[in-house]
Design a protein around this motif. Structure first.
Motif, PDB file in Angstrom:
ATOM      1  N   PHE A 249     -55.740 -40.032  47.119  1.00  0.00           N
ATOM      2  CA  PHE A 249     -56.319 -40.497  48.385  1.00  0.00           C
ATOM      3  C   PHE A 249     -56.051 -39.484  49.497  1.00  0.00           C
ATOM      4  O   PHE A 249     -56.932 -39.192  50.309  1.00  0.00           O
ATOM      5  CB  PHE A 249     -55.754 -41.867  48.772  1.00  0.00           C
ATOM      6  N   GLU A 250     -54.835 -38.960  49.550  1.00  0.00           N
ATOM      7  CA  GLU A 250     -54.511 -38.006  50.609  1.00  0.00           C
ATOM      8  C   GLU A 250     -55.328 -36.727  50.470  1.00  0.00           C
ATOM      9  O   GLU A 250     -55.767 -36.150  51.471  1.00  0.00           O
ATOM     10  CB  GLU A 250     -53.013 -37.698  50.599  1.00  0.00           C
ATOM     11  N   LYS A 251     -55.555 -36.286  49.240  1.00  0.00           N
ATOM     12  CA  LYS A 251     -56.399 -35.109  49.021  1.00  0.00           C
ATOM     13  C   LYS A 251     -57.827 -35.372  49.511  1.00  0.00           C
ATOM     14  O   LYS A 251     -58.449 -34.527  50.170  1.00  0.00           O
ATOM     15  CB  LYS A 251     -56.417 -34.731  47.535  1.00  0.00           C
ATOM     16  N   ALA A 252     -58.369 -36.562  49.189  1.00  0.00           N
ATOM     17  CA  ALA A 252     -59.733 -36.894  49.582  1.00  0.00           C
ATOM     18  C   ALA A 252     -59.848 -37.080  51.091  1.00  0.00           C
ATOM     19  O   ALA A 252     -60.836 -36.664  51.708  1.00  0.00           O
ATOM     20  CB  ALA A 252     -60.201 -38.157  48.854  1.00  0.00           C
ATOM     21  N   VAL A 253     -58.823 -37.687  51.692  1.00  0.00           N
ATOM     22  CA  VAL A 253     -58.827 -37.885  53.147  1.00  0.00           C
ATOM     23  C   VAL A 253     -58.821 -36.545  53.871  1.00  0.00           C
ATOM     24  O   VAL A 253     -59.462 -36.386  54.923  1.00  0.00           O
ATOM     25  CB  VAL A 253     -57.618 -38.746  53.578  1.00  0.00           C
ATOM     26  N   ALA A 260     -61.661 -43.028  50.680  1.00  0.00           N
ATOM     27  CA  ALA A 260     -60.235 -42.752  50.545  1.00  0.00           C
ATOM     28  C   ALA A 260     -59.475 -43.224  51.783  1.00  0.00           C
ATOM     29  O   ALA A 260     -58.362 -43.754  51.679  1.00  0.00           O
ATOM     30  CB  ALA A 260     -60.009 -41.259  50.315  1.00  0.00           C
ATOM     31  N   MET A 261     -60.076 -43.053  52.964  1.00  0.00           N
ATOM     32  CA  MET A 261     -59.438 -43.531  54.193  1.00  0.00           C
ATOM     33  C   MET A 261     -59.208 -45.037  54.137  1.00  0.00           C
ATOM     34  O   MET A 261     -58.143 -45.535  54.519  1.00  0.00           O
ATOM     35  CB  MET A 261     -60.309 -43.186  55.403  1.00  0.00           C
ATOM     36  N   PHE A 262     -60.220 -45.752  53.638  1.00  0.00           N
ATOM     37  CA  PHE A 262     -60.117 -47.213  53.550  1.00  0.00           C
ATOM     38  C   PHE A 262     -58.961 -47.621  52.638  1.00  0.00           C
ATOM     39  O   PHE A 262     -58.106 -48.438  53.016  1.00  0.00           O
ATOM     40  CB  PHE A 262     -61.427 -47.800  53.036  1.00  0.00           C
ATOM     41  N   PHE A 263     -58.916 -47.054  51.442  1.00  0.00           N
ATOM     42  CA  PHE A 263     -57.879 -47.442  50.488  1.00  0.00           C
ATOM     43  C   PHE A 263     -56.505 -46.951  50.921  1.00  0.00           C
ATOM     44  O   PHE A 263     -55.492 -47.629  50.694  1.00  0.00           O
ATOM     45  CB  PHE A 263     -58.224 -46.938  49.085  1.00  0.00           C
ATOM     46  N   LEU A 264     -56.452 -45.796  51.550  1.00  0.00           N
ATOM     47  CA  LEU A 264     -55.166 -45.318  52.064  1.00  0.00           C
ATOM     48  C   LEU A 264     -54.672 -46.248  53.172  1.00  0.00           C
ATOM     49  O   LEU A 264     -53.466 -46.538  53.259  1.00  0.00           O
ATOM     50  CB  LEU A 264     -55.307 -43.884  52.593  1.00  0.00           C
TER      51      LEU A 264
END
Length: 270
Positions: A249-253, A260-264
């Motif tokens: 998620f952090e890589k995608a954000v 990814a922002m939503f799930f993070l």
């Protein structure tokens, strides 16, 4: 009838024939829709649709599908009937939106709840039938040259949704779309593999989706990274592992991926 009454009747009839008759107009409805005047668009579309105009029926169905109709005028599920009427008159917009309706219905059935991977076999079968219906209508609309249908059908052919894989036909459809002018379809037309991966995920074929996402994620593809993060976060297709979920998620954000922002955000919240 007296002579006076007869003359009055003739006058009224003549006035009715000579005065302009204000009726709903589908191009006027489209113009209203395009400028965001959804109340006028709905009223004009509906009146023409009730008279059997296929383009207007597609407009009514599209507004219901997109939930742009005025409050109290209908519900989302009503769009199927209107779009079917339009599609059966060989209207490509009606066909395409009907395909979208069935595709959305199928993907809704196949999405597990948070932390829930089990999908009943009966629901899988129902979703499979919906994918078949979606593909059939996209096929028919594609033959008539609808670009959205062509692009979406190419993704379904690549992923094998609603029927067997046919990558050669998918490539031909994308070539046809590239020759057209709608820039909004550029990603589908270039054969972006993340569309195929997303389609496999939506269809509940998690192993295929994850297998396709892994190499792309390692190469820095944000959509693939977000999908792997979700798989680890929800324990779908992979063992649940919050550390790996956080990593992807952090890589995608870092690339600005909204999913990814939503799930993070969920991870930080909980």
């Amino acid at each position: 009838m007296s002579c006076l009454r007869a003359r009055l009747y003739v006058f009224v009839l003549a006035a009715a024939l000579l005065s302009p008759i204000v009726r709903a107009d589908t191009p006027r409805a489209i113009a209203a829709f395009n400028r965001g005047d959804y109340g006028t668009a709905w009223r004009e579309f509906m009146e023409s649709a009730q008279r059997g105009d296929a383009e207007a029926q597609a407009g009514v169905g599209a507004m219901l599908f997109e939930k742009l109709n005025p409050p109290g005028t209908g519900i989302y599920a009503d769009c199927e009937a209107w779009l079917t009427r339009s599609a059966k008159q060989n209207n490509p917009k009606g066909m395409t939106y009907l395909g979208r309706f069935y595709y959305a219905d199928a993907t809704r059935m196949m999405q597990p709840g948070v932390h829930t991977a089990a999908i009943p076999p009966a629901l899988r079968q129902a979703a499979s039938l919906r994918f078949i219906q979606a593909r059939e209508w996209f096929e028919r609309a594609a033959v008539l040259g609808d670009e959205y249908a062509m692009g979406t059908l190419a993704v379904m052919l690549d992923a094998g949704l609603g029927g067997p894989r046919d990558r050669a036909r998918a490539a031909q459809l994308r070539a046809d779309v590239r020759r057209r002018t709608d820039a909004g379809l550029a990603a589908r037309a270039t054969g972006d593999p993340t569309f195929t991966i997303a389609a496999a995920w939506q269809a509940g074929r998690y192993a295929d989706a994850i297998r396709g996402a892994q190499s792309l994620a390692n190469d820095g593809n944000a959509r693939a990274q977000a999908l792997l993060g979700r798989a680890y976060y929800e324990g779908i297709g992979l063992p649940r592992d919050y550390n790996w979920a956080l990593t992807w998620f952090e890589k995608a954000v870092a690339h600005g991926n909204a999913d990814a922002m939503f799930f993070l955000g969920l991870m930080h919240e909980h």
